[in-house]
Design a protein around this motif. Sequence first.
Motif, PDB file in Angstrom:
ATOM      1  N   LEU A  65      -7.020  37.728  13.990  1.00  0.00           N
ATOM      2  CA  LEU A  65      -6.196  37.978  15.172  1.00  0.00           C
ATOM      3  C   LEU A  65      -4.692  38.038  14.846  1.00  0.00           C
ATOM      4  CD1 LEU A  65      -7.992  35.659  17.784  1.00  0.00           C
ATOM      5  CD2 LEU A  65      -8.230  38.120  17.441  1.00  0.00           C
ATOM      6  N   GLY A  66      -4.334  37.563  13.693  1.00  0.00           N
ATOM      7  CA  GLY A  66      -2.925  37.550  13.329  1.00  0.00           C
ATOM      8  C   GLY A  66      -2.323  38.952  13.353  1.00  0.00           C
ATOM      9  N   GLY A  67      -1.262  39.114  14.130  1.00  0.00           N
ATOM     10  CA  GLY A  67      -0.627  40.424  14.225  1.00  0.00           C
ATOM     11  C   GLY A  67      -1.293  41.345  15.216  1.00  0.00           C
ATOM     12  N   ARG A  68      -2.494  41.008  15.675  1.00  0.00           N
ATOM     13  CA  ARG A  68      -3.201  41.874  16.637  1.00  0.00           C
ATOM     14  C   ARG A  68      -3.209  41.277  18.041  1.00  0.00           C
ATOM     15  NH1 ARG A  68      -8.663  43.259  13.169  1.00  0.00           N
ATOM     16  NH2 ARG A  68      -7.632  44.225  11.386  1.00  0.00           N
ATOM     17  N   SER A  69      -2.835  40.035  18.120  1.00  0.00           N
ATOM     18  CA  SER A  69      -2.815  39.386  19.437  1.00  0.00           C
ATOM     19  C   SER A  69      -1.651  38.400  19.476  1.00  0.00           C
ATOM     20  CB  SER A  69      -4.130  38.636  19.668  1.00  0.00           C
ATOM     21  OG  SER A  69      -4.225  37.537  18.793  1.00  0.00           O
ATOM     22  N   THR A  70      -1.442  37.870  20.641  1.00  0.00           N
ATOM     23  CA  THR A  70      -0.396  36.870  20.745  1.00  0.00           C
ATOM     24  C   THR A  70      -0.831  35.615  19.989  1.00  0.00           C
ATOM     25  OG1 THR A  70      -1.349  35.975  22.747  1.00  0.00           O
ATOM     26  CG2 THR A  70       0.301  37.710  23.030  1.00  0.00           C
ATOM     27  N   ASN A  71       0.163  34.838  19.634  1.00  0.00           N
ATOM     28  CA  ASN A  71      -0.133  33.596  18.908  1.00  0.00           C
ATOM     29  C   ASN A  71      -0.932  32.628  19.773  1.00  0.00           C
ATOM     30  OD1 ASN A  71       0.116  31.908  16.635  1.00  0.00           O
ATOM     31  ND2 ASN A  71       1.659  30.694  17.736  1.00  0.00           N
ATOM     32  N   VAL A  72      -0.680  32.685  21.063  1.00  0.00           N
ATOM     33  CA  VAL A  72      -1.409  31.786  21.979  1.00  0.00           C
ATOM     34  C   VAL A  72      -2.891  32.110  21.966  1.00  0.00           C
ATOM     35  CG1 VAL A  72      -1.663  31.072  24.387  1.00  0.00           C
ATOM     36  CG2 VAL A  72       0.609  31.478  23.449  1.00  0.00           C
ATOM     37  N   THR A  73      -3.203  33.386  22.012  1.00  0.00           N
ATOM     38  CA  THR A  73      -4.627  33.795  21.994  1.00  0.00           C
ATOM     39  C   THR A  73      -5.296  33.328  20.704  1.00  0.00           C
ATOM     40  OG1 THR A  73      -4.144  35.734  23.341  1.00  0.00           O
ATOM     41  CG2 THR A  73      -6.192  35.760  22.083  1.00  0.00           C
ATOM     42  N   ALA A  74      -4.625  33.557  19.595  1.00  0.00           N
ATOM     43  CA  ALA A  74      -5.204  33.150  18.304  1.00  0.00           C
ATOM     44  C   ALA A  74      -5.429  31.644  18.279  1.00  0.00           C
ATOM     45  CB  ALA A  74      -4.279  33.578  17.168  1.00  0.00           C
ATOM     46  N   GLN A  75      -4.468  30.886  18.801  1.00  0.00           N
ATOM     47  CA  GLN A  75      -4.606  29.432  18.796  1.00  0.00           C
ATOM     48  C   GLN A  75      -5.724  28.967  19.724  1.00  0.00           C
ATOM     49  OE1 GLN A  75      -3.175  27.294  16.710  1.00  0.00           O
ATOM     50  NE2 GLN A  75      -2.314  29.143  15.748  1.00  0.00           N
ATOM     51  N   LEU A  76      -5.843  29.644  20.878  1.00  0.00           N
ATOM     52  CA  LEU A  76      -6.903  29.256  21.817  1.00  0.00           C
ATOM     53  C   LEU A  76      -8.294  29.531  21.229  1.00  0.00           C
ATOM     54  CD1 LEU A  76      -5.426  30.468  25.240  1.00  0.00           C
ATOM     55  CD2 LEU A  76      -5.611  28.127  24.369  1.00  0.00           C
ATOM     56  N   VAL A  77      -8.442  30.675  20.588  1.00  0.00           N
ATOM     57  CA  VAL A  77      -9.739  30.996  19.974  1.00  0.00           C
ATOM     58  C   VAL A  77     -10.021  29.992  18.852  1.00  0.00           C
ATOM     59  CG1 VAL A  77     -11.047  32.705  18.656  1.00  0.00           C
ATOM     60  CG2 VAL A  77      -9.614  33.431  20.572  1.00  0.00           C
ATOM     61  N   SER A  78      -8.985  29.690  18.068  1.00  0.00           N
ATOM     62  CA  SER A  78      -9.142  28.717  16.992  1.00  0.00           C
ATOM     63  C   SER A  78      -9.541  27.355  17.556  1.00  0.00           C
ATOM     64  CB  SER A  78      -7.829  28.608  16.208  1.00  0.00           C
ATOM     65  OG  SER A  78      -7.966  27.652  15.183  1.00  0.00           O
ATOM     66  N   PHE A  79      -8.945  27.018  18.706  1.00  0.00           N
ATOM     67  CA  PHE A  79      -9.279  25.742  19.367  1.00  0.00           C
ATOM     68  C   PHE A  79     -10.753  25.711  19.789  1.00  0.00           C
ATOM     69  CE2 PHE A  79      -9.851  23.932  23.660  1.00  0.00           C
ATOM     70  CZ  PHE A  79      -9.805  22.588  23.333  1.00  0.00           C
ATOM     71  N   ILE A  80     -11.231  26.838  20.348  1.00  0.00           N
ATOM     72  CA  ILE A  80     -12.643  26.894  20.787  1.00  0.00           C
ATOM     73  C   ILE A  80     -13.586  26.747  19.580  1.00  0.00           C
ATOM     74  CG2 ILE A  80     -14.412  28.406  21.786  1.00  0.00           C
ATOM     75  CD1 ILE A  80     -12.179  29.573  23.562  1.00  0.00           C
ATOM     76  N   ILE A  81     -13.219  27.407  18.484  1.00  0.00           N
ATOM     77  CA  ILE A  81     -14.040  27.293  17.268  1.00  0.00           C
ATOM     78  C   ILE A  81     -14.020  25.850  16.769  1.00  0.00           C
ATOM     79  CG2 ILE A  81     -14.339  28.078  14.873  1.00  0.00           C
ATOM     80  CD1 ILE A  81     -14.842  30.254  16.941  1.00  0.00           C
ATOM     81  N   GLY A  82     -12.834  25.264  16.757  1.00  0.00           N
ATOM     82  CA  GLY A  82     -12.685  23.893  16.277  1.00  0.00           C
ATOM     83  C   GLY A  82     -13.438  22.895  17.134  1.00  0.00           C
ATOM     84  N   ALA A  83     -13.580  23.204  18.412  1.00  0.00           N
ATOM     85  CA  ALA A  83     -14.321  22.313  19.314  1.00  0.00           C
ATOM     86  C   ALA A  83     -15.829  22.512  19.187  1.00  0.00           C
ATOM     87  CB  ALA A  83     -13.879  22.556  20.753  1.00  0.00           C
ATOM     88  N   GLY A  84     -16.226  23.422  18.316  1.00  0.00           N
ATOM     89  CA  GLY A  84     -17.663  23.661  18.143  1.00  0.00           C
ATOM     90  C   GLY A  84     -18.284  24.440  19.283  1.00  0.00           C
ATOM     91  N   ARG A  85     -17.449  25.244  19.987  1.00  0.00           N
ATOM     92  CA  ARG A  85     -17.939  25.992  21.145  1.00  0.00           C
ATOM     93  C   ARG A  85     -17.914  27.494  20.900  1.00  0.00           C
ATOM     94  NH1 ARG A  85     -20.691  22.060  23.302  1.00  0.00           N
ATOM     95  NH2 ARG A  85     -19.414  20.237  23.761  1.00  0.00           N
ATOM     96  N   ALA A  86     -18.086  27.898  19.647  1.00  0.00           N
ATOM     97  CA  ALA A  86     -18.001  29.327  19.329  1.00  0.00           C
ATOM     98  C   ALA A  86     -19.046  30.136  20.098  1.00  0.00           C
ATOM     99  CB  ALA A  86     -18.182  29.522  17.824  1.00  0.00           C
ATOM    100  N   ARG A  87     -20.226  29.535  20.250  1.00  0.00           N
ATOM    101  CA  ARG A  87     -21.297  30.265  20.961  1.00  0.00           C
ATOM    102  C   ARG A  87     -20.908  30.564  22.403  1.00  0.00           C
ATOM    103  NH1 ARG A  87     -25.712  29.957  17.704  1.00  0.00           N
ATOM    104  NH2 ARG A  87     -25.731  28.218  16.228  1.00  0.00           N
ATOM    105  N   ASP A  88     -20.013  29.745  22.968  1.00  0.00           N
ATOM    106  CA  ASP A  88     -19.651  29.922  24.380  1.00  0.00           C
ATOM    107  C   ASP A  88     -18.373  30.731  24.546  1.00  0.00           C
ATOM    108  OD1 ASP A  88     -21.822  28.294  25.235  1.00  0.00           O
ATOM    109  OD2 ASP A  88     -20.681  26.548  24.570  1.00  0.00           O
TER     110      ASP A  88
END
Lengths: 175, 180
Positions: A65-88
């Motif tokens: 996502l780097g360079g293709r989206s806002t930093n907030v979006t990248a961080q939020l997606v990273s947060f969801i992955i880190g929370a173990g909620r990638a499937r959701d």
Amino acid sequence: MSDARIDSYARALLEIANAEGVLSEVEDELFRVARTYESNDQLRGTLTDETIPVERRQTIVEKLLGGRSTNVTAQLVSFIIGAGRARDLPAIADKLVQAASTQQGSEVAEVRSAVALSADQQQRVASALAAKTGRKINLKFVVDPSVMGGLVATVGDTVIDGSVRTRLDQLKSRL
Amino acid sequence: MKNLISLIAAEDPTQTHHWLLPETAEIIYGGLATVIVVTLLVKFAGPMVKKAMADRTAKIQSEIDNARESKTVADAEASKIRAALGDISAERSRILADADKQAEALLVEGRSRLEAEVRDMEAKAEADIAAAAARSGDELRAEIARLSAQAAERAVASALDDRAQQDLIESFISSVGAAR
């Protein structure tokens, strides 16, 4: 994940995007990430693979996502992955888009096409759908090769199908 | 007897009155002796003879009766045997007739059943043939439809150049806009 938990995640992400003042971009980018996640088996497999360390998966997402989206979006997606909620991720993103649209007083309309639409075409599609439904439209475009040609617009429970795929399916049924 | 022999031997035939006839006294004595002997015989031997004759007659009659009875029994037995033979013959005829009747019935039933089975087999074969023909027709139609659909998809895909895509998008926008 339960609906309540998905709602909670979506509300949390919405609040963060609101706080950062990038709700429109974030909800649009999250919608695209969700569709990409759904259509790309390799990406989905990687992000949900428990044998890969979470940090590694977060790094993959941030690089994608780097360079293709806002930093907030990248961080939020990273947060969801880190929370173990990638499937959701798709469900959370859809909920967020829906909540954002409700907040903006608009209706989410998903438009699928085989090729990308120009800005003018997107504008005219939005206008046509808004005129047809009588509501403000929060348009989400998805490039889907399976459509083959034409467009499929989904507004709430209404589906306006002008795709070549559906015509071919109808032809097959008649045959 | 000795006296009689002595008397006869002592006589001289030439001195009698007749050479063939005896003397009168001899006739008298001889006659008396004969009467006595006959009387004694009648008196003592007669009943015995009569009894013996009666016994013999009774025995013969008994034997005749026994023979008659045996003949009657034999006749009755013979009648029974003849009747039995007649019965056996009639029974054999009846059994043979029954057997013929059963055989005929079995033959008729078997022929009828065979004809019914043949009819069923023919009907089933015809139904199978019709089903196979219909199935083949359906499969052929399905295959034609599948190939037609594939051909149509390929033809459409090859015809969907950028211009066609844009036309379809414009057509969609126009139709949605027109349907407001």
